[in-house]
Design a protein around this motif. Sequence first.
Motif, PDB file in Angstrom:
ATOM      1  N   ARG A 258     -24.127  24.423   5.771  1.00 53.73           N
ATOM      2  CA  ARG A 258     -22.890  24.147   4.954  1.00 53.73           C
ATOM      3  C   ARG A 258     -21.662  23.624   5.775  1.00 53.73           C
ATOM      4  O   ARG A 258     -21.028  22.723   5.110  1.00 53.73           O
ATOM      5  CB  ARG A 258     -22.480  25.243   4.417  1.00 53.73           C
ATOM      6  N   LEU A 259     -21.561  23.752   7.031  1.00 52.34           N
ATOM      7  CA  LEU A 259     -20.552  23.492   7.843  1.00 52.34           C
ATOM      8  C   LEU A 259     -20.953  22.691   9.360  1.00 52.34           C
ATOM      9  O   LEU A 259     -22.012  23.304   9.805  1.00 52.34           O
ATOM     10  CB  LEU A 259     -19.502  24.734   8.201  1.00 52.34           C
ATOM     11  N   HIS A 260     -20.279  22.096   9.945  1.00 47.23           N
ATOM     12  CA  HIS A 260     -20.496  21.542  11.112  1.00 47.23           C
ATOM     13  C   HIS A 260     -19.129  21.544  12.075  1.00 47.23           C
ATOM     14  O   HIS A 260     -18.166  21.240  11.386  1.00 47.23           O
ATOM     15  CB  HIS A 260     -21.479  20.635  11.458  1.00 47.23           C
ATOM     16  N   HIS A 261     -19.339  21.619  13.176  1.00 47.83           N
ATOM     17  CA  HIS A 261     -17.718  21.574  13.860  1.00 47.83           C
ATOM     18  C   HIS A 261     -17.811  20.650  15.147  1.00 47.83           C
ATOM     19  O   HIS A 261     -18.764  20.114  15.575  1.00 47.83           O
ATOM     20  CB  HIS A 261     -17.531  23.066  14.514  1.00 47.83           C
ATOM     21  N   TRP A 262     -16.658  20.553  15.414  1.00 46.78           N
ATOM     22  CA  TRP A 262     -16.414  19.638  16.828  1.00 46.78           C
ATOM     23  C   TRP A 262     -15.228  20.665  17.614  1.00 46.78           C
ATOM     24  O   TRP A 262     -14.507  21.205  17.291  1.00 46.78           O
ATOM     25  CB  TRP A 262     -15.656  18.241  16.494  1.00 46.78           C
ATOM     26  N   ARG A 263     -15.535  20.435  18.807  1.00 51.94           N
ATOM     27  CA  ARG A 263     -14.766  21.096  19.918  1.00 51.94           C
ATOM     28  C   ARG A 263     -13.355  20.380  19.928  1.00 51.94           C
ATOM     29  O   ARG A 263     -13.357  18.868  20.206  1.00 51.94           O
ATOM     30  CB  ARG A 263     -15.338  21.098  21.365  1.00 51.94           C
ATOM     31  N   ILE A 264     -12.366  20.860  20.113  1.00 49.88           N
ATOM     32  CA  ILE A 264     -10.927  20.295  20.000  1.00 49.88           C
ATOM     33  C   ILE A 264     -10.759  20.085  21.601  1.00 49.88           C
ATOM     34  O   ILE A 264     -10.954  20.915  22.390  1.00 49.88           O
ATOM     35  CB  ILE A 264     -10.057  21.068  19.360  1.00 49.88           C
ATOM     36  N   SER A 265     -10.101  18.793  21.926  1.00 51.57           N
ATOM     37  CA  SER A 265      -9.843  18.418  23.252  1.00 51.57           C
ATOM     38  C   SER A 265      -8.404  18.039  23.355  1.00 51.57           C
ATOM     39  O   SER A 265      -7.797  17.629  22.488  1.00 51.57           O
ATOM     40  CB  SER A 265     -10.917  17.410  23.838  1.00 51.57           C
ATOM     41  N   ASP A 266      -7.943  17.816  24.557  1.00 48.25           N
ATOM     42  CA  ASP A 266      -6.725  17.250  24.630  1.00 48.25           C
ATOM     43  C   ASP A 266      -5.620  17.843  23.940  1.00 48.25           C
ATOM     44  O   ASP A 266      -4.980  17.175  23.266  1.00 48.25           O
ATOM     45  CB  ASP A 266      -6.704  15.880  24.795  1.00 48.25           C
ATOM     46  N   PRO A 267      -5.292  19.140  23.759  1.00 45.40           N
ATOM     47  CA  PRO A 267      -5.767  20.263  24.665  1.00 45.40           C
ATOM     48  C   PRO A 267      -6.875  21.270  23.881  1.00 45.40           C
ATOM     49  O   PRO A 267      -7.068  21.045  22.728  1.00 45.40           O
ATOM     50  CB  PRO A 267      -4.698  20.970  24.974  1.00 45.40           C
ATOM     51  N   VAL A 268      -7.636  21.840  24.877  1.00 44.71           N
ATOM     52  CA  VAL A 268      -8.723  22.732  24.080  1.00 44.71           C
ATOM     53  C   VAL A 268      -7.759  23.857  23.681  1.00 44.71           C
ATOM     54  O   VAL A 268      -6.692  24.363  24.202  1.00 44.71           O
ATOM     55  CB  VAL A 268      -9.467  23.202  25.284  1.00 44.71           C
ATOM     56  N   ILE A 269      -7.853  24.525  22.581  1.00 46.52           N
ATOM     57  CA  ILE A 269      -7.209  25.360  21.765  1.00 46.52           C
ATOM     58  C   ILE A 269      -7.999  26.738  21.898  1.00 46.52           C
ATOM     59  O   ILE A 269      -9.087  26.835  21.522  1.00 46.52           O
ATOM     60  CB  ILE A 269      -6.682  25.107  20.347  1.00 46.52           C
ATOM     61  N   ARG A 270      -7.179  27.686  22.835  1.00 45.05           N
ATOM     62  CA  ARG A 270      -7.879  29.209  22.648  1.00 45.05           C
ATOM     63  C   ARG A 270      -6.866  30.130  22.249  1.00 45.05           C
ATOM     64  O   ARG A 270      -5.677  30.210  22.441  1.00 45.05           O
ATOM     65  CB  ARG A 270      -8.370  29.421  24.177  1.00 45.05           C
ATOM     66  N   ARG A 271      -7.589  31.259  21.587  1.00 44.81           N
ATOM     67  CA  ARG A 271      -6.381  32.298  21.099  1.00 44.81           C
ATOM     68  C   ARG A 271      -6.847  33.704  21.928  1.00 44.81           C
ATOM     69  O   ARG A 271      -7.979  33.955  21.790  1.00 44.81           O
ATOM     70  CB  ARG A 271      -6.835  32.681  19.531  1.00 44.81           C
ATOM     71  N   PRO A 272      -5.931  34.196  22.371  1.00 45.26           N
ATOM     72  CA  PRO A 272      -6.209  35.337  23.275  1.00 45.26           C
ATOM     73  C   PRO A 272      -6.435  36.665  22.413  1.00 45.26           C
ATOM     74  O   PRO A 272      -5.853  36.620  21.294  1.00 45.26           O
ATOM     75  CB  PRO A 272      -4.816  35.533  24.080  1.00 45.26           C
ATOM     76  N   VAL A 273      -7.009  37.514  22.955  1.00 48.81           N
ATOM     77  CA  VAL A 273      -7.417  38.681  22.036  1.00 48.81           C
ATOM     78  C   VAL A 273      -7.039  39.979  23.149  1.00 48.81           C
ATOM     79  O   VAL A 273      -7.358  40.152  24.340  1.00 48.81           O
ATOM     80  CB  VAL A 273      -8.824  38.866  21.660  1.00 48.81           C
ATOM     81  N   HIS A 274      -5.954  40.640  22.581  1.00 39.34           N
ATOM     82  CA  HIS A 274      -5.359  41.886  23.351  1.00 39.34           C
ATOM     83  C   HIS A 274      -5.910  43.480  22.780  1.00 39.34           C
ATOM     84  O   HIS A 274      -5.788  43.451  21.616  1.00 39.34           O
ATOM     85  CB  HIS A 274      -4.197  41.753  23.732  1.00 39.34           C
ATOM     86  N   LEU A 275      -5.906  44.196  23.749  1.00 40.87           N
ATOM     87  CA  LEU A 275      -6.093  45.668  23.297  1.00 40.87           C
ATOM     88  C   LEU A 275      -4.755  46.198  23.476  1.00 40.87           C
ATOM     89  O   LEU A 275      -4.207  46.459  24.671  1.00 40.87           O
ATOM     90  CB  LEU A 275      -7.142  46.211  23.912  1.00 40.87           C
ATOM     91  N   ALA A 276      -4.218  46.653  22.615  1.00 37.21           N
ATOM     92  CA  ALA A 276      -2.895  47.495  22.827  1.00 37.21           C
ATOM     93  C   ALA A 276      -2.873  48.762  22.905  1.00 37.21           C
ATOM     94  O   ALA A 276      -3.742  49.651  22.073  1.00 37.21           O
ATOM     95  CB  ALA A 276      -2.006  47.274  21.605  1.00 37.21           C
ATOM     96  N   VAL A 277      -2.488  49.670  23.894  1.00 34.50           N
ATOM     97  CA  VAL A 277      -2.301  50.855  24.003  1.00 34.50           C
ATOM     98  C   VAL A 277      -0.872  51.512  24.247  1.00 34.50           C
ATOM     99  O   VAL A 277       0.145  50.754  24.490  1.00 34.50           O
ATOM    100  CB  VAL A 277      -3.038  51.428  25.237  1.00 34.50           C
ATOM    101  N   SER A 278      -0.640  52.870  23.939  1.00 38.15           N
ATOM    102  CA  SER A 278       0.532  53.475  24.139  1.00 38.15           C
ATOM    103  C   SER A 278       0.974  53.840  25.421  1.00 38.15           C
ATOM    104  O   SER A 278      -0.028  54.301  26.275  1.00 38.15           O
ATOM    105  CB  SER A 278       0.765  54.695  23.214  1.00 38.15           C
ATOM    106  N   VAL A 279       2.028  53.565  26.144  1.00 39.26           N
ATOM    107  CA  VAL A 279       2.235  54.233  27.213  1.00 39.26           C
ATOM    108  C   VAL A 279       3.483  55.158  27.246  1.00 39.26           C
ATOM    109  O   VAL A 279       3.851  55.757  28.332  1.00 39.26           O
ATOM    110  CB  VAL A 279       3.045  53.044  28.460  1.00 39.26           C
ATOM    111  N   GLU A 280       3.534  55.639  25.957  1.00 43.35           N
ATOM    112  CA  GLU A 280       4.601  56.637  25.675  1.00 43.35           C
ATOM    113  C   GLU A 280       3.803  58.115  25.546  1.00 43.35           C
ATOM    114  O   GLU A 280       4.329  59.264  25.724  1.00 43.35           O
ATOM    115  CB  GLU A 280       5.545  56.462  24.445  1.00 43.35           C
ATOM    116  N   ARG A 281       2.740  57.919  24.756  1.00 41.39           N
ATOM    117  CA  ARG A 281       2.045  59.107  24.249  1.00 41.39           C
ATOM    118  C   ARG A 281       0.977  59.148  25.059  1.00 41.39           C
ATOM    119  O   ARG A 281       0.139  58.355  25.515  1.00 41.39           O
ATOM    120  CB  ARG A 281       1.497  58.964  22.889  1.00 41.39           C
ATOM    121  N   PRO A 282       0.615  60.481  25.621  1.00 43.66           N
ATOM    122  CA  PRO A 282      -0.441  60.547  26.562  1.00 43.66           C
ATOM    123  C   PRO A 282      -1.859  60.575  25.800  1.00 43.66           C
ATOM    124  O   PRO A 282      -1.945  60.845  24.747  1.00 43.66           O
ATOM    125  CB  PRO A 282      -0.501  62.031  26.951  1.00 43.66           C
ATOM    126  N   MET A 283      -2.873  59.951  26.341  1.00 42.29           N
ATOM    127  CA  MET A 283      -4.305  59.705  25.771  1.00 42.29           C
ATOM    128  C   MET A 283      -4.932  60.977  25.706  1.00 42.29           C
ATOM    129  O   MET A 283      -5.017  61.703  26.713  1.00 42.29           O
ATOM    130  CB  MET A 283      -5.075  58.456  26.406  1.00 42.29           C
TER     131      MET A 283
END
Length: 324
Positions: A258-283
């Motif tokens: 149903r869909l097809h894609h093209w890679r974006i160039s000049d520039p390549v776009i990437r989205r970062p994925v982060h894991l958030a943790v608390s440094v105030e509360r002990p784990m």
Amino acid sequence: MDVRQMRYFVAIVEQGSFSRAAAHLHVAQPALSLHVRNMEQDLGTALLFRSPKGVIPTEAGAILLRHARVILDQFTIAEEEIRGHESEPAGEVRLGLPGTISEILSVPLITAVHQRYPKIRLRIAEAMSGFVLEWMRGARIDLAVVYRAISDEGLATIHMLDEELVFFGPTGPGALPDLPPAGTGLPLDRVATIPLVVPGEAHGLRELLDHQARAAGIALTVGMEVDAYSNIKELVAGGFGHSILPLNAIRREEAEGRLHHWRISDPVIRRPVHLAVSVERPMTNATNAVLQLVQEVLRDLVQNDGWLGATLQLPDLPQPKKRR
């Protein structure tokens, strides 16, 4: 106040009503009401507001809620140390996930927790990344996956991976005849000239796209603004425009033709994925075990094509705060 009253108060707020909290705690509702009245009398202020939609904390109640969660976490840690849970983590862990990541991560993570740590109760809450971050700041969850690094006091983030964003369009009506073959590259300045179906300006993905366009000295051509990824994909498949989303988000529709894609160039776009943790509360041991498993499962997903277009960052895990 005592610990039992704080547990009752947190349960009432989280459940949104006295009756649901009573059922959850297996405590008579009049007893809960009496405890709250005693707390309000001792503190000299109202803690809860009863609205037609349920019970919500007042400003003073929100302050108590924040501190009560921290105190209860400390008691959980004390109980774990006394009972020797180092070798077998137990208890509840609350993880916040954006919806698109939840689709990828939830099932394999829940499976891994169930198989390795059967005494851990993993609760996953889904929302847009901004809401997930607010839950983390308010100590409503123990861990969170978000789309940007956080420098707030009290929080730290681990850069887990980057996911590639791609330009995509319909295979049927609405397909543009002058584009190169699907799967090849397409410069961002060419993508910017095509009417796009994209999220609204408050959405994190839209902020990233606008930032990349401004940095390249161009402006996107916005045809429609729709926040839900599922609706964006349906509109594009129906020939109402083209869009930009993570590659993994369109894998099913692309497999269906149903869909097809093209890679974006000049520039390549990437989205970062982060894991958030608390440094105030002990784990707690359970939270630390889930944190380790999140990283392990993400590695496995990327390495085995469970998350298309993702590139691992492979950071060192943060050391949880030492217990006293």
